[in-house]
Design a protein around this motif. Structure first.
Motif, PDB file in Angstrom:
ATOM      1  N   GLN A 175      30.655 -13.892  22.036  1.00  0.00           N
ATOM      2  CA  GLN A 175      29.769 -13.112  22.886  1.00  0.00           C
ATOM      3  C   GLN A 175      29.797 -11.629  22.510  1.00  0.00           C
ATOM      4  OE1 GLN A 175      30.893 -13.908  26.932  1.00  0.00           O
ATOM      5  NE2 GLN A 175      29.677 -15.781  27.059  1.00  0.00           N
ATOM      6  N   GLY A 176      31.011 -11.116  22.301  1.00  0.00           N
ATOM      7  CA  GLY A 176      31.095  -9.708  21.904  1.00  0.00           C
ATOM      8  C   GLY A 176      30.473  -9.447  20.554  1.00  0.00           C
ATOM      9  N   LEU A 177      30.604 -10.403  19.634  1.00  0.00           N
ATOM     10  CA  LEU A 177      30.062 -10.220  18.284  1.00  0.00           C
ATOM     11  C   LEU A 177      28.547 -10.291  18.264  1.00  0.00           C
ATOM     12  CD1 LEU A 177      30.897  -9.871  15.319  1.00  0.00           C
ATOM     13  CD2 LEU A 177      30.953 -12.351  15.107  1.00  0.00           C
ATOM     14  N   LEU A 178      27.971 -11.206  19.073  1.00  0.00           N
ATOM     15  CA  LEU A 178      26.527 -11.397  19.067  1.00  0.00           C
ATOM     16  C   LEU A 178      25.795 -10.445  20.006  1.00  0.00           C
ATOM     17  CD1 LEU A 178      26.461 -15.307  19.074  1.00  0.00           C
ATOM     18  CD2 LEU A 178      26.091 -13.777  17.127  1.00  0.00           C
ATOM     19  N   ARG A 179      26.556  -9.732  20.816  1.00  0.00           N
ATOM     20  CA  ARG A 179      25.914  -8.831  21.772  1.00  0.00           C
ATOM     21  C   ARG A 179      25.276  -7.625  21.080  1.00  0.00           C
ATOM     22  NH1 ARG A 179      30.179  -7.515  24.618  1.00  0.00           N
ATOM     23  NH2 ARG A 179      30.082  -9.486  25.782  1.00  0.00           N
ATOM     24  N   GLU A 180      25.812  -7.227  19.939  1.00  0.00           N
ATOM     25  CA  GLU A 180      25.345  -6.016  19.266  1.00  0.00           C
ATOM     26  C   GLU A 180      24.589  -6.373  17.989  1.00  0.00           C
ATOM     27  OE1 GLU A 180      25.647  -3.133  20.551  1.00  0.00           O
ATOM     28  OE2 GLU A 180      27.025  -3.621  22.175  1.00  0.00           O
ATOM     29  N   ARG A 181      23.788  -5.441  17.548  1.00  0.00           N
ATOM     30  CA  ARG A 181      23.047  -5.581  16.293  1.00  0.00           C
ATOM     31  C   ARG A 181      23.667  -4.650  15.249  1.00  0.00           C
ATOM     32  NH1 ARG A 181      18.172  -8.189  16.839  1.00  0.00           N
ATOM     33  NH2 ARG A 181      17.430  -8.487  18.976  1.00  0.00           N
ATOM     34  N   GLY A 182      23.801  -5.158  14.048  1.00  0.00           N
ATOM     35  CA  GLY A 182      24.361  -4.334  12.997  1.00  0.00           C
ATOM     36  C   GLY A 182      25.835  -4.611  12.788  1.00  0.00           C
ATOM     37  N   TRP A 183      26.288  -4.419  11.573  1.00  0.00           N
ATOM     38  CA  TRP A 183      27.653  -4.734  11.166  1.00  0.00           C
ATOM     39  C   TRP A 183      28.679  -3.887  11.910  1.00  0.00           C
ATOM     40  CZ3 TRP A 183      30.966  -7.915   9.083  1.00  0.00           C
ATOM     41  CH2 TRP A 183      32.133  -7.447   8.474  1.00  0.00           C
ATOM     42  N   ARG A 184      28.503  -2.574  11.921  1.00  0.00           N
ATOM     43  CA  ARG A 184      29.479  -1.689  12.542  1.00  0.00           C
ATOM     44  C   ARG A 184      29.579  -1.925  14.047  1.00  0.00           C
ATOM     45  NH1 ARG A 184      32.974   0.349   8.860  1.00  0.00           N
ATOM     46  NH2 ARG A 184      31.878   1.204   7.045  1.00  0.00           N
ATOM     47  N   ALA A 185      28.438  -2.006  14.719  1.00  0.00           N
ATOM     48  CA  ALA A 185      28.450  -2.185  16.162  1.00  0.00           C
ATOM     49  C   ALA A 185      29.041  -3.546  16.548  1.00  0.00           C
ATOM     50  CB  ALA A 185      27.035  -2.045  16.726  1.00  0.00           C
ATOM     51  N   ALA A 186      28.729  -4.588  15.773  1.00  0.00           N
ATOM     52  CA  ALA A 186      29.226  -5.928  16.095  1.00  0.00           C
ATOM     53  C   ALA A 186      30.736  -6.004  15.919  1.00  0.00           C
ATOM     54  CB  ALA A 186      28.536  -6.959  15.205  1.00  0.00           C
ATOM     55  N   THR A 187      31.266  -5.419  14.840  1.00  0.00           N
ATOM     56  CA  THR A 187      32.727  -5.466  14.642  1.00  0.00           C
ATOM     57  C   THR A 187      33.447  -4.681  15.724  1.00  0.00           C
ATOM     58  OG1 THR A 187      32.516  -3.586  13.110  1.00  0.00           O
ATOM     59  CG2 THR A 187      32.521  -5.805  12.159  1.00  0.00           C
ATOM     60  N   ALA A 188      32.905  -3.534  16.128  1.00  0.00           N
ATOM     61  CA  ALA A 188      33.536  -2.759  17.197  1.00  0.00           C
ATOM     62  C   ALA A 188      33.519  -3.529  18.514  1.00  0.00           C
ATOM     63  CB  ALA A 188      32.831  -1.413  17.350  1.00  0.00           C
ATOM     64  N   ALA A 189      32.396  -4.217  18.802  1.00  0.00           N
ATOM     65  CA  ALA A 189      32.314  -5.001  20.037  1.00  0.00           C
ATOM     66  C   ALA A 189      33.297  -6.168  20.011  1.00  0.00           C
ATOM     67  CB  ALA A 189      30.892  -5.512  20.225  1.00  0.00           C
ATOM     68  N   LEU A 190      33.457  -6.823  18.865  1.00  0.00           N
ATOM     69  CA  LEU A 190      34.414  -7.917  18.741  1.00  0.00           C
ATOM     70  C   LEU A 190      35.834  -7.425  19.006  1.00  0.00           C
ATOM     71  CD1 LEU A 190      35.308 -10.777  17.873  1.00  0.00           C
ATOM     72  CD2 LEU A 190      35.270  -9.949  15.496  1.00  0.00           C
ATOM     73  N   CYS A 191      36.201  -6.302  18.404  1.00  0.00           N
ATOM     74  CA  CYS A 191      37.552  -5.771  18.604  1.00  0.00           C
ATOM     75  C   CYS A 191      37.783  -5.381  20.063  1.00  0.00           C
ATOM     76  CB  CYS A 191      37.778  -4.569  17.698  1.00  0.00           C
ATOM     77  SG  CYS A 191      37.792  -4.971  15.924  1.00  0.00           S
ATOM     78  N   THR A 192      36.781  -4.793  20.692  1.00  0.00           N
ATOM     79  CA  THR A 192      36.916  -4.393  22.092  1.00  0.00           C
ATOM     80  C   THR A 192      37.094  -5.613  22.994  1.00  0.00           C
ATOM     81  OG1 THR A 192      35.562  -2.426  21.681  1.00  0.00           O
ATOM     82  CG2 THR A 192      35.808  -3.139  23.964  1.00  0.00           C
TER      83      THR A 192
END
Length: 472
Positions: free
Chosen positions: A31-48
């Motif tokens: 969910q955190g990974l797919l919530r954002e668009r783009g590589w940088r934003a998705a990785t940051a959301a996954l880590c959070t």
């Protein structure tokens, strides 16, 4: 496309210490990974998301780029600036990726032997209670790693199992996201490296065939004669050029043309001062009148000798007057034919004195052309009369002109620190409209076909011979 996938997943439960929340960690990570668009934003959301679910101080995501591990995502949107701490994080990830194992410090007793030097160094430097690093892999290829840090408490076996499940779940999606943002050059490099590194029989056979084809092509290029040419700067000149000089010592009074102006036959180009000549003409006219009067008076009195002398003096004065009038006419500098002024900017010399034979203008007719090619002295031996060439002018880039080399001048001149010979070439056929003296461009002189190997070898030999002669 990410929003429908994210919405299809069940909502994330609030984090708690029980095992149920941890076992659903993969769903929350997706969910955190797919919530954002783009590589940088998705990785940051996954880590959070992983930080909140596991109660960690920080979660970092590392990715293999050009055989090195780079930290590409941090929890809570932290900036990825160059810092020694990130260097320790990357080393800890590299340690886990190199072994292909999950590393946890303090260790969980499982009987396996693991090297955790970088993990312990990071834990000591950061002052955290526990560090967990899980490699990200797909189809046996290690892509990156997830590193988690806790301020209090250890990572339990359930935490480790849940993180390994997260790594298996998100690795393919992370790879797709990363490859979608690669440039065409990076994709080509990745594909080439993968093809070279592949070890299956079909790929080996293709590599052998490609190598054989490349060798055959190289041999053909080195052995088969190919047409080639040499380049030279060029300028257009009129086949006839005429210089107009000052006919006498005088001042420049008027100027009517400048370089580049078209002229007509007998058009006045410049006017020199003629005040002195006019004064001399008036003086000679007075002498003529005086001698004519003396002749009439002597003839009336019957003094024949005196009349003859007066008549001779009058004739001499008339001749001097005619010479002065001729010089006055020459103070008007006129065009000898229809053409164009190609040199002679006298706009800053108005009123300045001129000496006899000083060059004022260079004019050229608009019929008959020649092209002057400036060839480097190292290539002049390759040029011969009768060779064909092609010219492309800067002012007429869409109209190439065929040339024929006529002769090579035996005198060289220095241009941009190099000795260059002037080669004269004539246009073949009628030049295009818009040609005029002074236009510049680039010409290519066609040379006899030669194999590339012979040509490169000759040039290398000449360069080596010159260098050895100069240095030794």
């Amino acid at each position: 496309m990410s929003e429908p996938l994210a919405s299809a997943l069940p909502p994330s439960p609030a984090p708690h210490a029980g095992d149920g929340g941890v076992l659903r960690l993969s769903e929350r990570a997706l969910q955190g990974l797919l919530r954002e668009r783009g590589w940088r934003a998705a990785t940051a959301a996954l880590c959070t998301e992983l930080t909140l679910a596991l109660g960690c101080r920080r979660v970092a995501l590392g990715w293999r780029v050009d055989e090195r591990v780079r930290v590409v995502g941090l929890s809570h949107g932290a900036q990825l600036a160059e810092h020694p701490v990130l260097g320790g994080v990357a080393e800890a990830m590299q340690e886990a990726m190199g072994q292909g194992l999950t590393l946890c410090v303090p260790r969980v007793a499982d009987g396996a032997v693991r090297i955790t030097l970088a993990q312990r160094a990071l834990m000591k430097r950061e002052g955290v209670a526990a560090v967990l690093t899980v490699p990200l892999a797909q189809d046996g290829e290690v892509l990156g790693a997830l590193l988690c840090e806790r301020d209090e408490g250890r990572f339990t076996p359930i935490d480790i199992i849940a993180m390994e499940d997260v790594a298996r779940t998100v690795a393919p999606l992370l790879r797709l996201l990363h490859e979608s943002e690669l440039s065409w050059r990076q994709r080509w490099q990745r594909g080439w490296r993968a093809w070279v590194a592949a070890d299956d029989p079909r790929t080996r056979r293709l590599r052998q065939l490609g190598l054989a084809a490349a060798l055959v092509l190289l041999a053909a290029l080195l052995a088969v004669p190919l047409p080639h040419s040499m380049q030279a700067s060029a300028r257009v000149e009129g086949a006839e050029q005429r210089g107009l000089t000052a006919p006498l010592d005088a001042y420049l009074r008027q100027l009517h043309v400048r370089p580049g102006d078209f002229i007509k036959k007998d058009q006045v180009l410049a006017q020199l001062s003629d005040e002195d000549l006019r004064q001399q003409a008036r003086s000679r006219e007075a002498e003529v009148a005086q001698h004519d009067n003396a002749f009439v008076d002597a003839f009336t009195k019957g003094e024949r000798s005196q009349a003859a002398q007066a008549q001779a003096r009058a004739a001499e004065a008339r001749a001097q007057l005619a010479l002065i009038e001729q010089q006055m006419a020459r103070t008007r500098i006129t065009a000898p034919f229809d053409g164009v002024v190609i040199a002679g900017d006298l706009s800053q010399r108005l009123g300045a004195p001129l000496k006899r034979s000083d060059l004022l203008f260079t004019v050229s007719p608009m019929t008959g052309w020649r092209v002057v090619l400036e060839v480097d002295e190292r290539q002049i031996t390759w040029v011969q009369a009768g060779q064909s060439a092609r010219l492309l002018l800067t002012a007429l880039p869409s109209q190439p002109v065929e040339l024929r080399v006529q002769r090579i001048t035996p005198v060289a001149r220095t241009v941009d620190g190099r000795q260059r010979y002037e080669v004269i070439a004539d246009p073949v056929g009628q030049p295009p409209a818009g040609w005029r003296p002074g236009l510049q461009g680039v010409a290519r002189i066609d040379l006899p076909p030669e194999p590339l190997g012979w040509r490169w070898g000759r040039e290398a030999w000449q360069a080596w011979r010159w260098a050895s002669w100069s240095w030794f």
